[in-house]
Write a protein that holds these residues in place. Structure first.
Motif, PDB file in Angstrom:
ATOM      1  N   UNK A   9      43.398  46.837  61.250  1.00 47.42           N
ATOM      2  CA  UNK A   9      43.398  47.724  62.412  1.00 47.42           C
ATOM      3  C   UNK A   9      42.818  47.009  63.626  1.00 47.42           C
ATOM      4  N   UNK A  10      41.768  46.223  63.417  1.00 51.96           N
ATOM      5  CA  UNK A  10      41.222  45.425  64.513  1.00 51.96           C
ATOM      6  C   UNK A  10      42.283  44.463  65.026  1.00 51.96           C
ATOM      7  N   UNK A  11      42.993  43.818  64.095  1.00 49.96           N
ATOM      8  CA  UNK A  11      44.061  42.901  64.474  1.00 49.96           C
ATOM      9  C   UNK A  11      45.166  43.601  65.239  1.00 49.96           C
ATOM     10  N   UNK A  12      45.512  44.821  64.806  1.00 44.20           N
ATOM     11  CA  UNK A  12      46.546  45.603  65.479  1.00 44.20           C
ATOM     12  C   UNK A  12      46.113  45.934  66.902  1.00 44.20           C
ATOM     13  N   UNK A  62      34.021  49.307  66.492  1.00 50.31           N
ATOM     14  CA  UNK A  62      34.155  50.646  65.895  1.00 50.31           C
ATOM     15  C   UNK A  62      35.313  50.682  64.901  1.00 50.31           C
ATOM     16  N   UNK A  63      36.443  50.084  65.270  1.00 51.98           N
ATOM     17  CA  UNK A  63      37.580  50.048  64.340  1.00 51.98           C
ATOM     18  C   UNK A  63      37.228  49.265  63.074  1.00 51.98           C
ATOM     19  N   UNK A  64      36.489  48.166  63.240  1.00 53.06           N
ATOM     20  CA  UNK A  64      36.065  47.379  62.076  1.00 53.06           C
ATOM     21  C   UNK A  64      35.157  48.213  61.166  1.00 53.06           C
ATOM     22  N   UNK A  70      41.205  59.213  67.707  1.00 52.71           N
ATOM     23  CA  UNK A  70      41.200  57.796  67.346  1.00 52.71           C
ATOM     24  C   UNK A  70      41.620  56.890  68.501  1.00 52.71           C
ATOM     25  N   UNK A  71      41.834  57.473  69.659  1.00 50.22           N
ATOM     26  CA  UNK A  71      42.117  56.672  70.859  1.00 50.22           C
ATOM     27  C   UNK A  71      40.772  56.212  71.427  1.00 50.22           C
TER      28      UNK A  71
END
Length: 433
Positions: free
Chosen positions: A114-117, A209-211, A406-407
């Motif tokens: 997700x971080x990569x995305x 936060x995503x991580x 989640x934005x």
């Protein structure tokens, strides 16, 4: 020639309120946000707007509706939707989506996907200058990641929207940044410098936060997921040409052709099916295109009836200080964006008044341009009836309202922008040179 004064009429905002009540209110009451189709809610609001302002002929109001829907920014958005839909459809038919997801699963642990995305979305959007094109191109990848891991679909889509809005706010070729610098009379590079140090903390914290949110994520497959490099090439090509600064329309058209060549070469489909896939991609984007056109028409009716002018006056009437002027610019463009659901149009609309505010309270032009772009992008990234969330929700098959929490980046962008006003940073863009 008689000078026409803009009339302020808060009642002209009633149709927009009806749209929000029908679209969001019905979902809140029933628990099902698909209960009221967006187009039905939008059309009901348009009918109310057409019934207002009895002094104007009905035919004139119809032409105002058509003019708003035919705004160059709206039509460009529709073309991007169609091309992005075609690329996504053909790439999926060629096996590019599955291979790209599997490639990511092979090289990155699930907790970093997700971080990569998010990071890839940042790079593509800042290069192409369009959030919607980025979102529709990446949404199938995000959906594939969610399906092959235990990561929620809404979270994956929120990461894509976050990355897309990062670039939309900073890109040198984005409509929003161009509109911001032109209305404020500053240079693109100067606005970028003033903007970058405000948004960078929000982007870094978003990645963290995503991580954290996906730290315990795992893949749903035990063996290494198969992928073919040739099938990954269409997405890689889109990324490379986007980073090279190619026009978004050329990037998406080239990606569609390239994905078609890959699919034909591998025998995944024949030429007739390739054409059908392009048509399917167009069809998938038709509802979103109609929403953009009709919403543009509704906004024009509200504007002609004095609704937008009433917003402008309501936000600016209490400004007394320089810091208040900056907050006024932020509130001004944010309020207009909530009403128009288009960050470019909101900047064009609020820009002239923001320029007056900056001159009255000695606000640097770089600063005012930066604030316009920041607060329009932050609002655009969280409104469930905006093109970005509607597009990503359409691909994911979930309600846009479910994606809003989640934005992360647009939410933190608002916070970062507010802190920049309160604490007056960065210092080099606060005071006029």
């Amino acid at each position: 020639m008689k000078n026409e004064e803009k009339q302020s009429n808060p009642y002209a905002l009633i149709p927009f309120g009806i749209f929000i009540i029908l679209f969001l209110g019905s979902g809140i009451l029933t628990g099902d946000f698909y209960q009221m189709p967006v187009l039905v809610a939008l059309f009901a609001a348009i009918l109310v707007a057409l019934g207002m302002n009895r002094k104007t002929k009905f035919q004139t109001k119809v032409m105002q509706l058509a003019a708003g829907g035919g705004h160059p920014n709206i039509i460009l958005m529709v073309v991007i939707f169609l091309l992005a839909g075609a690329f996504a459809s053909v790439a999926d038919g060629a096996g590019s989506v599955e291979s790209t997801v599997n490639l990511g699963l092979s090289f990155l642990p699930p907790n970093l996907l997700i971080v990569g995305l998010f990071v890839i979305g940042c790079f593509i959007s800042i290069s192409m200058g369009t959030s919607t094109g980025t979102i529709v191109a990446l949404a199938p990848i995000g959906l594939g990641i969610a399906q092959q891991t235990d990561i929620g679909v809404a979270l994956a889509m929120g990461a894509i929207v976050s990355g897309a809005m990062f670039g939309d706010n900073l890109s040198f070729i984005s409509d929003t940044t161009i509109a911001a610098v032109r209305t404020q009379g500053t240079e693109m590079k100067d606005k970028f410098k003033a903007n970058f140090f405000i948004v960078l903390p929000a982007a870094v914290i978003t990645a963290v936060i995503f991580a954290f949110m996906t730290s315990g994520a795992s893949a749903n497959v035990n063996a290494s997921a198969p992928y073919t490099i040739i099938q990954v090439l269409p997405y890689l090509g889109v990324l490379i040409f986007a980073l090279a600064g190619a026009n978004v329309l050329l990037v998406l058209m080239g990606g569609t052709v390239f994905a078609g060549m890959v699919g034909l070469f591998l025998g995944n489909f024949g030429f007739a099916e390739y054409i059908t896939l392009i048509g399917t991609g167009f069809t998938n984007m038709q509802e979103l295109a109609m929403i953009a056109i009709l919403l543009g028409g509704l906004v024009e009716l509200i504007k002609q009836n004095g609704g937008i002018e009433s917003l402008l006056q309501a936000v600016t009437k209490r400004i007394k200080t320089k810091k208040g002027g900056e907050a006024g610019i932020a509130g001004l463009v944010g309020a207009v964006n909530f009403a128009t659901a288009n960050n470019t149009i909101s900047i064009i609309t609020a820009g002239p008044l923001a320029k007056q505010i900056s001159e009255t309270y000695a606000i640097d032009n770089r600063r005012s341009a930066s604030l316009l772009d920041i607060f329009s992008s932050s609002v655009q990234g969280i409104i469930p009836y905006g093109a970005q969330l509607l597009a990503v929700a359409g691909v994911a098959g979930i309600s846009p309202v479910a994606i809003v929490p989640f934005c992360i980046y647009p939410i933190l962008l608002t916070v970062s922008g507010m802190l920049a006003i309160i604490f007056q940073f960065p210092r080099n863009a606060v005071n006029r040179e």
